[in-house]
Design a protein around this motif. Structure first.
Motif, PDB file in Angstrom:
ATOM      1  N   ILE A 150       0.853  -1.181   0.000  1.00 25.37           N
ATOM      2  CA  ILE A 150       0.000   0.000   0.000  1.00 25.37           C
ATOM      3  C   ILE A 150       0.896   1.241   0.000  1.00 25.37           C
ATOM      4  N   GLY A 151       0.937   1.897  -1.155  1.00 24.07           N
ATOM      5  CA  GLY A 151       1.706   3.128  -1.296  1.00 24.07           C
ATOM      6  C   GLY A 151       0.812   4.318  -0.975  1.00 24.07           C
ATOM      7  N   SER A 152       1.013   5.407  -1.699  1.00 27.17           N
ATOM      8  CA  SER A 152       0.188   6.593  -1.485  1.00 27.17           C
ATOM      9  C   SER A 152       0.358   7.543  -2.657  1.00 27.17           C
ATOM     10  N   ALA A 154       0.669  10.458  -2.199  1.00 23.26           N
ATOM     11  CA  ALA A 154       1.675  11.393  -1.678  1.00 23.26           C
ATOM     12  C   ALA A 154       3.087  11.009  -2.128  1.00 23.26           C
ATOM     13  N   GLY A 155       3.276   9.743  -2.467  1.00 26.77           N
ATOM     14  CA  GLY A 155       4.575   9.313  -2.976  1.00 26.77           C
ATOM     15  C   GLY A 155       4.828   9.776  -4.394  1.00 26.77           C
ATOM     16  N   LEU A 156       3.755  10.199  -5.069  1.00 23.85           N
ATOM     17  CA  LEU A 156       3.870  10.716  -6.432  1.00 23.85           C
ATOM     18  C   LEU A 156       3.818  12.239  -6.465  1.00 23.85           C
ATOM     19  N   ASN A 157       3.208  12.832  -5.452  1.00 18.49           N
ATOM     20  CA  ASN A 157       2.978  14.273  -5.441  1.00 18.49           C
ATOM     21  C   ASN A 157       3.196  14.790  -4.027  1.00 18.49           C
ATOM     22  N   TRP A 161       5.014  20.220   4.299  1.00 17.44           N
ATOM     23  CA  TRP A 161       4.917  19.636   5.636  1.00 17.44           C
ATOM     24  C   TRP A 161       4.792  18.114   5.637  1.00 17.44           C
ATOM     25  N   ALA A 162       4.882  17.498   4.481  1.00 22.17           N
ATOM     26  CA  ALA A 162       4.793  16.035   4.416  1.00 22.17           C
ATOM     27  C   ALA A 162       5.947  15.447   3.613  1.00 22.17           C
ATOM     28  N   GLY A 163       7.069  16.151   3.585  1.00 22.48           N
ATOM     29  CA  GLY A 163       8.208  15.705   2.785  1.00 22.48           C
ATOM     30  C   GLY A 163       8.746  14.344   3.181  1.00 22.48           C
ATOM     31  N   ILE A 164       8.822  14.061   4.463  1.00 25.13           N
ATOM     32  CA  ILE A 164       9.349  12.767   4.914  1.00 25.13           C
ATOM     33  C   ILE A 164       8.365  11.650   4.584  1.00 25.13           C
ATOM     34  N   TYR A 165       7.092  11.869   4.878  1.00 26.09           N
ATOM     35  CA  TYR A 165       6.085  10.860   4.546  1.00 26.09           C
ATOM     36  C   TYR A 165       6.084  10.586   3.045  1.00 26.09           C
ATOM     37  N   SER A 166       6.039  11.658   2.245  1.00 27.75           N
ATOM     38  CA  SER A 166       6.003  11.500   0.788  1.00 27.75           C
ATOM     39  C   SER A 166       7.234  10.768   0.274  1.00 27.75           C
ATOM     40  N   SER A 170       7.577   7.240  -1.727  1.00 28.55           N
ATOM     41  CA  SER A 170       8.292   7.170  -3.009  1.00 28.55           C
ATOM     42  C   SER A 170       9.313   6.036  -2.990  1.00 28.55           C
ATOM     43  N   ALA A 171      10.007   5.895  -1.871  1.00 25.10           N
ATOM     44  CA  ALA A 171      10.983   4.803  -1.742  1.00 25.10           C
ATOM     45  C   ALA A 171      10.293   3.445  -1.829  1.00 25.10           C
ATOM     46  N   LEU A 172       9.167   3.303  -1.147  1.00 18.24           N
ATOM     47  CA  LEU A 172       8.389   2.062  -1.212  1.00 18.24           C
ATOM     48  C   LEU A 172       7.970   1.765  -2.650  1.00 18.24           C
TER      49      LEU A 172
END
Length: 196
Positions: A150-152, A154-157, A161-166, A170-172
């Protein structure tokens, strides 16, 4: 699915009430699967628990309508190993692994606590990989299995304030694409889901 198996065995991480994993467990169970719902704290899956059906090792397994609950912390290799071994001892195989466990990390990058950032990566990046490394050898022996990460979106965009989560998502995403190619020859399907 093994033709000798009575039902598809599914392991889902991150199944606390109200989340995606919780909903997936209910959906899989409605389709006749044998589901193992897991979370760091078993009490967060209270509504999935039924009558106590027994104990194996240090786990108390509870079951309701084909859903069993187990403790599994994706950042703890001993916890992962014990949960996977418990399921394999009871069922003999795992057909589907859903890596859903994850954590948010919301903070301005210039103020980011690096320990919190490292924990986000432990949960969102290395945790799913550790669960796969423990689960997939049994799938390889059978020549079949499915991994769902389950990605997100947010990993694409990435957003402020969500740079680490995103970046963790992206790494996943990146290593999931690599793993898909690596595991295909073993009959294992790898799926990446982008909840938006």
């Amino acid at each position: 699915m093994d033709s000798n198996s009575k039902s598809t065995v599914v392991l889902v991480t991150g199944c606390s009430q109200g989340g995606i994993g919780h909903g997936l467990c209910c959906e899989f169970a409605q389709h006749g699967c044998t589901v193992y719902a897991t979370a760091r704290r078993v009490e967060t899956m209270e509504d999935l628990k039924g009558m106590e059906s027994g104990a194996l090792r240090f786990y108390t397994i509870r079951t309701s309508l084909g859903i069993h609950t187990l403790q599994l912390d994706v950042t703890d290799s001993a916890s992962i190993k014990a949960a996977v071994e418990t399921i394999l001892a009871l069922e003999g195989h795992i057909d589907i692994l859903v890596n859903n466990a994850g954590t948010f990390c919301v903070m301005p990058m210039l103020e980011q606590d690096l320990n919190i950032a490292r924990q986000a990566y432990e949960t969102n990046v290395w945790g799913p990989l550790a669960v796969i490394q423990t689960t997939v050898p049994s799938m390889m022996k059978r020549g079949s299995g499915t991994i769902v990460n389950i990605g997100s979106i947010a990993g694409l965009n990435a957003s402020p304030w969500a740079g680490i989560y995103s970046s963790s998502k992206s790494a996943l995403h990146a290593w999931t694409h690599s793993m898909r190619v690596e595991l295909r020859p073993y009959g294992i399907t790898t799926v990446l889901v982008y909840p938006g």
